[in-house]
Design a protein around this motif. Structure first.
Motif, PDB file in Angstrom:
ATOM      1  N   ILE A 196      26.787  28.185 -26.167  1.00 49.25           N
ATOM      2  CA  ILE A 196      26.810  28.674 -27.242  1.00 49.25           C
ATOM      3  C   ILE A 196      25.782  30.207 -26.999  1.00 49.25           C
ATOM      4  N   ALA A 197      24.803  30.154 -25.864  1.00 50.15           N
ATOM      5  CA  ALA A 197      24.241  30.627 -25.642  1.00 50.15           C
ATOM      6  C   ALA A 197      25.161  31.969 -24.671  1.00 50.15           C
ATOM      7  N   MET A 198      25.904  31.209 -24.204  1.00 53.36           N
ATOM      8  CA  MET A 198      26.635  32.281 -23.585  1.00 53.36           C
ATOM      9  C   MET A 198      27.707  33.537 -23.567  1.00 53.36           C
ATOM     10  N   PHE A 199      27.633  33.483 -25.215  1.00 54.54           N
ATOM     11  CA  PHE A 199      28.155  34.824 -26.017  1.00 54.54           C
ATOM     12  C   PHE A 199      27.358  35.534 -25.809  1.00 54.54           C
ATOM     13  N   TRP A 200      25.927  35.663 -25.204  1.00 51.21           N
ATOM     14  CA  TRP A 200      25.266  36.737 -25.509  1.00 51.21           C
ATOM     15  C   TRP A 200      24.846  37.001 -24.426  1.00 51.21           C
ATOM     16  N   PHE A 201      24.524  36.404 -23.232  1.00 49.87           N
ATOM     17  CA  PHE A 201      24.642  36.016 -21.590  1.00 49.87           C
ATOM     18  C   PHE A 201      25.006  35.962 -20.798  1.00 49.87           C
ATOM     19  N   TRP A 202      26.214  36.152 -21.038  1.00 46.34           N
ATOM     20  CA  TRP A 202      27.083  35.563 -19.937  1.00 46.34           C
ATOM     21  C   TRP A 202      27.800  36.700 -19.296  1.00 46.34           C
ATOM     22  N   ARG A 203      27.124  37.030 -17.923  1.00 42.97           N
ATOM     23  CA  ARG A 203      28.149  37.836 -16.755  1.00 42.97           C
ATOM     24  C   ARG A 203      28.621  37.382 -15.632  1.00 42.97           C
ATOM     25  N   THR A 204      30.229  37.785 -15.723  1.00 43.75           N
ATOM     26  CA  THR A 204      30.900  36.929 -14.235  1.00 43.75           C
ATOM     27  C   THR A 204      30.558  37.325 -13.394  1.00 43.75           C
ATOM     28  N   PRO A 205      30.426  36.567 -12.367  1.00 36.94           N
ATOM     29  CA  PRO A 205      30.230  36.611 -11.263  1.00 36.94           C
ATOM     30  C   PRO A 205      31.416  36.706 -10.482  1.00 36.94           C
ATOM     31  N   PRO A 206      30.920  37.719  -8.896  1.00 37.62           N
ATOM     32  CA  PRO A 206      31.520  38.563  -7.798  1.00 37.62           C
ATOM     33  C   PRO A 206      31.417  36.699  -7.406  1.00 37.62           C
ATOM     34  N   LEU A 207      32.468  36.457  -6.271  1.00 37.67           N
ATOM     35  CA  LEU A 207      32.898  35.079  -5.558  1.00 37.67           C
ATOM     36  C   LEU A 207      32.090  34.700  -4.849  1.00 37.67           C
ATOM     37  N   GLU A 208      30.858  35.733  -4.373  1.00 36.99           N
ATOM     38  CA  GLU A 208      29.757  35.481  -3.932  1.00 36.99           C
ATOM     39  C   GLU A 208      28.557  34.149  -4.383  1.00 36.99           C
ATOM     40  N   ASP A 209      28.928  35.639  -5.469  1.00 37.12           N
ATOM     41  CA  ASP A 209      27.573  34.373  -6.697  1.00 37.12           C
ATOM     42  C   ASP A 209      28.482  33.512  -6.851  1.00 37.12           C
ATOM     43  N   ALA A 210      29.719  33.519  -7.514  1.00 33.37           N
ATOM     44  CA  ALA A 210      29.890  31.997  -7.700  1.00 33.37           C
ATOM     45  C   ALA A 210      29.613  31.635  -6.839  1.00 33.37           C
ATOM     46  N   LEU A 211      29.979  31.428  -5.569  1.00 33.95           N
ATOM     47  CA  LEU A 211      29.766  30.479  -4.117  1.00 33.95           C
ATOM     48  C   LEU A 211      27.883  29.811  -4.760  1.00 33.95           C
ATOM     49  N   LEU A 212      27.328  30.490  -4.319  1.00 30.26           N
ATOM     50  CA  LEU A 212      26.054  30.509  -5.025  1.00 30.26           C
ATOM     51  C   LEU A 212      25.844  29.354  -6.376  1.00 30.26           C
ATOM     52  N   PHE A 213      26.077  29.976  -7.518  1.00 30.39           N
ATOM     53  CA  PHE A 213      26.152  29.073  -8.222  1.00 30.39           C
ATOM     54  C   PHE A 213      26.852  27.382  -8.627  1.00 30.39           C
ATOM     55  N   LEU A 214      27.769  27.413  -7.181  1.00 34.69           N
ATOM     56  CA  LEU A 214      28.025  26.102  -7.043  1.00 34.69           C
ATOM     57  C   LEU A 214      27.254  25.524  -6.203  1.00 34.69           C
ATOM     58  N   ALA A 215      26.563  25.532  -5.359  1.00 31.04           N
ATOM     59  CA  ALA A 215      25.699  25.238  -4.791  1.00 31.04           C
ATOM     60  C   ALA A 215      24.468  24.682  -5.855  1.00 31.04           C
ATOM     61  N   VAL A 216      24.515  25.394  -6.920  1.00 36.66           N
ATOM     62  CA  VAL A 216      23.351  25.662  -7.193  1.00 36.66           C
ATOM     63  C   VAL A 216      23.589  24.012  -8.117  1.00 36.66           C
ATOM     64  N   GLY A 217      24.897  23.838  -8.454  1.00 34.62           N
ATOM     65  CA  GLY A 217      25.021  22.658  -9.119  1.00 34.62           C
ATOM     66  C   GLY A 217      25.141  21.575  -8.548  1.00 34.62           C
ATOM     67  N   ILE A 218      25.893  21.743  -7.247  1.00 33.66           N
ATOM     68  CA  ILE A 218      26.018  20.796  -6.211  1.00 33.66           C
ATOM     69  C   ILE A 218      24.429  20.382  -5.382  1.00 33.66           C
ATOM     70  N   ALA A 219      23.542  21.015  -5.413  1.00 29.62           N
ATOM     71  CA  ALA A 219      22.017  20.681  -5.015  1.00 29.62           C
ATOM     72  C   ALA A 219      21.251  19.786  -6.769  1.00 29.62           C
ATOM     73  N   GLY A 220      21.822  20.247  -7.068  1.00 29.77           N
ATOM     74  CA  GLY A 220      20.746  19.733  -8.376  1.00 29.77           C
ATOM     75  C   GLY A 220      21.316  19.012  -8.972  1.00 29.77           C
ATOM     76  N   THR A 221      22.817  18.145  -9.141  1.00 34.89           N
ATOM     77  CA  THR A 221      22.799  17.104  -9.052  1.00 34.89           C
ATOM     78  C   THR A 221      23.313  16.230  -8.719  1.00 34.89           C
ATOM     79  N   CYS A 222      23.181  16.122  -7.004  1.00 33.83           N
ATOM     80  CA  CYS A 222      22.565  15.040  -6.205  1.00 33.83           C
ATOM     81  C   CYS A 222      21.355  14.828  -6.190  1.00 33.83           C
ATOM     82  N   GLY A 223      19.904  16.000  -6.067  1.00 32.61           N
ATOM     83  CA  GLY A 223      19.103  15.806  -6.332  1.00 32.61           C
ATOM     84  C   GLY A 223      18.738  15.166  -7.439  1.00 32.61           C
ATOM     85  N   GLN A 224      19.564  15.120  -8.634  1.00 29.95           N
ATOM     86  CA  GLN A 224      19.119  14.112 -10.029  1.00 29.95           C
ATOM     87  C   GLN A 224      19.533  13.043 -10.057  1.00 29.95           C
TER      88      GLN A 224
END
Length: 287
Positions: A196-224
């Protein structure tokens, strides 16, 4: 639930490494790349949601294994973890990575206290002394100066309190819930709330940043995942101090990426913390 302390220790050490690595990526995205912490958290758990679904599908029960009778427990853990995550991400924006991690390591003090009334665990006097000494080591690392309140430090301390509740609730849920089920309900809660908050805070990332977001998700999920597995096999009071090992990784990342070299006080405090961890590991093995 089985009491297998050696396996629990391995999972906990892996979780600490993965989660601190993720924290470094989060700081890079928030501080260096300028993304709002809400978007970072949303994308992290958007990735986590699909990983949890994949794990559930590969399990013997399939997606039907996601059915739960402990929805209130999942919601309570989700609220605590959501507050933990957002307050910690804010602290990463405002203070150096080692400082944020060191303050977050105050969580074992709260965890040890919570494990007694909530889990019925017994904590010996030796562990109490070791945890208290570890907190003194953290104070040396923080080395507060002046009368000005650093809101980044306050935010990290709030995160530590709710992280303690999160870890204790993980131990409670692990008695009957699978690891991927715990991950799924938390990820679903975060995606719905922060979506819901993405209506105010969303910013479309370029490919380089999208890969960083993907790495955050994978590392965080494996850590959890490793974290939940650790508390499936070991007691909170034994595993809590192992969170201190994340400080070593935070110091290395902080120095190499942001030039935040450790001071003499930080090194001395880290030595105290590591010594306490080794003592508690030995006492847990004897128990």
């Amino acid at each position: 639930m089985r009491n297998r302390p050696r396996i629990a220790v391995v999972y906990m050490l892996a979780a600490s490494l993965l989660l601190v690595g993720m924290d470094g990526l989060v700081k890079w995205l928030a501080d260096d790349r300028g993304y709002h912490v809400t978007q970072i958290a949303f994308l992290r758990y958007f990735v986590c949601l699909f990983i949890a679904l994949g794990l559930a599908r590969m399990s013997p029960q399939g997606l039907g294994g996601l059915h739960t009778r402990r929805l209130p427990g999942h919601l309570w853990r989700s609220v605590c973890n959501l507050i933990t995550m957002l307050t910690f991400y804010v602290s990463l924006q405002l203070i150096p990575l080692p400082n944020a991690v060191s303050i977050g390591l105050a969580a074992p003090i709260f965890m040890t206290m919570l494990s007694i009334p909530l889990l019925g665990e017994k904590v010996g006097p030796g562990r109490w002394v070791a945890v208290g000494a570890g907190f003194i080591g953290i104070l040396l690392i923080m080395r507060p100066e002046g009368d000005v309140i650093e809101w980044g430090s306050v935010s990290a301390l709030v995160s530590a309190v709710f992280w303690a509740f999160t870890l204790v609730s993980s131990r409670q849920l692990s008695s009957s819930e699978s690891t991927h089920t715990i991950l799924f309900y938390y990820a679903l809660t975060v995606v719905i709330v922060l979506g819901i908050a993405m209506f105010w805070f969303w910013r479309t990332p370029p490919l380089e940043d999208a890969l960083l977001f993907l790495a955050v998700g994978i590392a965080g999920t494996c850590g959890q995942f490793c974290l939940n597995q650790a508390f499936r096999y070991g007691e909170v009071s034994m595993l809590a101090p192992l969170d201190y090992t994340g400080l070593v990784w935070a110091m290395i990342l902080g120095a190499l990426i942001w030039g935040d070299w450790p001071t003499t006080y930080m090194l001395a405090g880290s030595g105290i913390v590591i010594a306490c961890c080794l003592y508690i590991l030995r006492s847990g093995k004897r128990a």
